[in-house]
Structures are given as structure tokens and as C-alpha cells.
Design an enzyme around this catalytic site. Structure first.
Site, mmCIF file in Angstrom:
data_model
loop_
_atom_site.group_PDB
_atom_site.id
_atom_site.type_symbol
_atom_site.label_atom_id
_atom_site.label_comp_id
_atom_site.label_asym_id
_atom_site.label_seq_id
_atom_site.Cartn_x
_atom_site.Cartn_y
_atom_site.Cartn_z
ATOM 1 N N ARG A 9 0.852 -1.181 0.000
ATOM 2 C CA ARG A 9 0.000 0.000 0.000
ATOM 3 C C ARG A 9 0.887 1.229 0.000
ATOM 4 N NH1 ARG A 9 -1.035 2.633 5.030
ATOM 5 N NH2 ARG A 9 -0.150 1.563 6.844
ATOM 6 N N ASN A 190 5.585 6.656 -2.451
ATOM 7 C CA ASN A 190 6.670 6.034 -3.212
ATOM 8 C C ASN A 190 7.823 5.566 -2.315
ATOM 9 O OD1 ASN A 190 5.367 6.636 -5.768
ATOM 10 N ND2 ASN A 190 5.992 8.772 -5.407
ATOM 11 N N ARG A 191 7.487 5.247 -1.065
ATOM 12 C CA ARG A 191 8.465 4.769 -0.078
ATOM 13 C C ARG A 191 9.510 5.829 0.273
ATOM 14 N NH1 ARG A 191 4.783 1.742 -0.120
ATOM 15 N NH2 ARG A 191 4.846 -0.544 0.090
ATOM 16 N N LEU A 192 9.205 7.096 -0.026
ATOM 17 C CA LEU A 192 10.094 8.190 0.355
ATOM 18 C C LEU A 192 9.667 8.698 1.728
ATOM 19 C CD1 LEU A 192 10.419 10.048 -3.072
ATOM 20 C CD2 LEU A 192 11.909 8.296 -2.079
#
Length: 214
Positions: A9, A190-192
Site C-alpha cells: 500500500r 513512493n516509499r520516500l
């Protein structure tokens, strides 16, 4: 092997920026704890407590945070428990608050210091009576043949303390974790993710802040 790679997610709830960080990490922790409680999360005070045994093996369990202030994070336990036994030999400890629904986590590392008798008594006397009795019943972390043994002991002690106050067991106490590092993690798209680490400067007790790569 069970493949779990499809479970994913995005983290889109919030962000954490350097300009919004207070000088004292406990101010941000207080805000986040308040928001976790207001969001009606299940057990917002629950934290993973990690200790290390004399073989260097880490152990983890979930414990409830009972107090916090500028001096540290407080929890209570049976002093014969695995965690307490390990802290006698190695007082270094780690705490993790996993507030998944808010896409946040807070990780704390530091040293666990035993609480004074006065602090232990003060908290114990405010526990519900059945919780006080339960503290007498369980030899925490020791082998137990059946649940029936535990329940029978509880009924026995409940009868024993049916009148008057329940005294504090000599084998029950607590710890204050004096933090050396506190890391705040906020999920990002975006996993940032946003990660900021507070490090205590022992000479001045001031905190140094740095952003970490996700």
C-alpha cells in the site's frame, strides 16, 4: 514458501518536515501520542520493548507505557521477568511505538534505570484491585503447567486480600528509560518516508537533529 510480495500500500497520510520539528523530541512525542489516542487506536500506549540476554540474543515483547516526561519513558513489570533479569546484566534497551494506522513509528534507544520505591508504590496503589492481585499471582516468564494453576492462585490471593489494601509485592517494580536517541518515522509516497533522528549530546543534554534516508 508463502509469497507476500503482493501485499502493498502507499503511505499518503502525512509528512514530516525539518521546519516543523521542535528542539525537544519529547514535545513531538507528546503531540504524536496525543494524536494516536485521539484517533482511537487500539492500545496507543503499547510499545515493543527489546532487551538482550547474556548470550547477546535480543528478546522483544509488548509492554504498555505508563508515563513519560523530559526524564524518560516509564513502564512497570515483575522484577523476576525475563526483561528485568536481562536489564540487570545489560541496562541498554530499545522501545518502538508502532502506530500503523497513522503511518508513524517512534523508535527509542537508551538505558533503563530502576524506579524508586516511592514511584512504584504510587503507581501500584492506583491500579485496579484485580490487577494488583494479578501482580502477586504470576511468576512472570517462569514455566506454568496449566492455566488452571494460574486461575486457582488468583482466586486464592483474591480471597486473601478481600479486605483492605493490596500491598506492593517485593518482586514488582518499574523502569525509566533515559533516551539517548529518538527517531520519528512518517510514511511517505513512493516509499520516500520522512525520518528524523534526535541524538542527545551528553555534555549539554541538548539534542542534535538529522534527517535520515528512508
Amino acid at each position: 514458501m508463502i509469497d507476500l510480495t503482493h501485499i502493498r500500500r502507499e503511505y499518503l497520510k502525512d509528512g514530516l518536515r525539518a521546519k516543523d520539528l521542535p528542539v525537544d523530541p519529547m514535545a513531538l512525542f507528546e503531540l504524536w501520542m496525543s494524536q494516536a489516542a485521539d484517533a482511537n487506536l487500539s492500545d496507543p500506549t503499547a510499545m515493543v520493548v527489546a532487551t538482550v540476554d547474556d548470550q547477546g540474543q535480543p528478546w522483544q515483547r509488548i509492554v504498555l507505557l505508563k508515563r513519560f516526561d523530559e526524564h524518560g519513558f516509564v513502564f512497570f513489570t515483575n522484577l523476576g521477568s525475563r526483561k528485568a533479569t536481562q536489564l540487570k546484566h545489560n541496562s541498554h534497551i530499545s522501545l518502538l511505538f508502532p502506530w500503523h494506522m497513522l503511518e508513524r513509528q517512534v523508535a527509542v534507544t537508551g538505558v533503563a534505570q530502576p524506579l524508586s520505591t516511592a514511584e512504584v508504590v504510587s503507581y501500584f496503589m492506583h491500579r485496579p484491585k484485580d490487577s494488583q492481585i494479578a501482580a502477586w499471582v504470576s511468576k512472570q516468564s517462569s514455566p506454568l503447567s496449566t492455566r488452571g494453576v494460574l486461575e486457582a492462585k488468583f482466586l486464592e490471593m483474591k480471597q486473601k486480600f478481600s479486605k483492605g489494601e493490596v500491598p506492593v509485592p517485593s518482586f514488582w517494580g518499574g523502569y525509566r528509560v533515559r533516551a539517548s536517541h529518538i527517531e520519528f518515522w512518517q510514511g511517505g509516497a513512493n516509499r520516500l518516508h520522512d525520518r528524523f533522528l534526535y541524538t542527545r549530546q551528553e555534555a549539554t543534554s541538548a539534542w542534535e537533529i538529522e534527517r535520515l534516508a528512508p
